[in-house]
Design an enzyme around this catalytic site. Sequence first.
Site, mmCIF file in Angstrom:
data_model
loop_
_atom_site.group_PDB
_atom_site.id
_atom_site.type_symbol
_atom_site.label_atom_id
_atom_site.label_comp_id
_atom_site.label_asym_id
_atom_site.label_seq_id
_atom_site.Cartn_x
_atom_site.Cartn_y
_atom_site.Cartn_z
ATOM 1 N N ASP A 77 0.811 -1.211 0.000
ATOM 2 C CA ASP A 77 0.000 0.000 0.000
ATOM 3 C C ASP A 77 0.849 1.268 0.000
ATOM 4 O O ASP A 77 2.065 1.228 0.214
ATOM 5 C CB ASP A 77 -0.899 0.029 1.234
ATOM 6 N N LYS A 99 -3.601 3.467 -2.388
ATOM 7 C CA LYS A 99 -4.776 4.314 -2.563
ATOM 8 C C LYS A 99 -4.518 5.656 -1.888
ATOM 9 O O LYS A 99 -3.906 5.726 -0.828
ATOM 10 C CB LYS A 99 -6.015 3.672 -1.929
ATOM 11 N N GLY A 130 -0.501 -0.873 5.538
ATOM 12 C CA GLY A 130 -0.073 0.034 6.586
ATOM 13 C C GLY A 130 -0.849 -0.176 7.877
ATOM 14 O O GLY A 130 -2.032 -0.516 7.864
ATOM 15 N N GLY A 131 -0.177 0.002 9.013
ATOM 16 C CA GLY A 131 -0.832 -0.174 10.304
ATOM 17 C C GLY A 131 -1.146 -1.622 10.576
ATOM 18 O O GLY A 131 -0.326 -2.515 10.379
ATOM 19 N N THR A 160 -1.144 -0.457 14.997
ATOM 20 C CA THR A 160 -2.043 0.477 14.340
ATOM 21 C C THR A 160 -1.651 1.922 14.658
ATOM 22 O O THR A 160 -0.960 2.197 15.648
ATOM 23 C CB THR A 160 -3.496 0.203 14.760
ATOM 24 N N MET A 212 -8.367 8.556 9.111
ATOM 25 C CA MET A 212 -8.661 9.108 7.779
ATOM 26 C C MET A 212 -9.557 10.348 7.876
ATOM 27 O O MET A 212 -10.507 10.510 7.115
ATOM 28 C CB MET A 212 -9.329 8.044 6.900
#
Length: 299
Positions: A77, A99, A130-131, A160, A212
């Site tokens: 990612d 993304k 990720g995370g 995370t 996000m």
Amino acid sequence: MPALSNPLLLKWFNAFMRLSQRALSPWVQHAADIRLPLRGECRAGQVYLVGAGSGDAELLTLKAARLLMQADAVVYDRLVGDDVLALIPGGSERYYVGKARGHHSVPQAEIGALMVKLAREGKSVVRLKGGDPAVFARMGEELDALAAAEIPAAIVPGITAASAAAACMGIPLTDRGHAQQLRFVTAQLCREDGSPDWASLARKDETLVFYMGLSKVSAICHGLRQAGLPDEWPIMLVANASQPEQQSLVGSLADMPEQLAATPLPSPCLIVVGSVVQRVATSPALKTTDIAQPYSSDL
């Protein structure tokens, strides 16, 4: 006999210590000689959904690092750090499927199809996310795609962003005096056609972590204030947590939108809301390069 001067005593002491270390070295195990018990193999035809953590390679799990160095192919990612990618051997295949907000380089269905294709070719595949792969990372959709193709899968958790951001800022996500609950929320619910249940989120006995949500800060602050949290309630933004370019803003629900407009932060950015944020001011882990603003101390 005249007393020895302090510098001479110190010189003799250092020489004695060096001699002692050399004499004892055959019986002392040096750190460089320690071997960690890494076992297992990256199996052909199997997909491993691996958490890359927050970007700091030293925060990878040992299992994640081993699989990265063993896999035939790595599908990764956008938020995977360069230091983590550096662990992938030069002979391994790499596929970037990152993304970004408003732009998906590869549709989710095609990511699933790619993993199935690589596994059916007899390759061991690491899907590097990720995370933690199970926290707002579409792991469920990818597991469904693999299950439909009867491809075996394994999950390797990662650190995370919430854990990394709190650790780097030197605060607990929960604390007996501040929060009895911890809630992870995707800020994507703040879009125009949907909204979180602000009334259930506006509690003083819990810590909220929004993922996000950099473009939703105003909506989050407004929603929580309208639902009953006071204007001075603490909020913290942390961008690029655990990485050298980490930045942060600390303030209140009332002033954070204005702060962010004056000092924009890059993505990815995590949002922490709750009285635990008060501890930032006294934290020894808070770096002088962080952007911290005062907040009310009488909450």
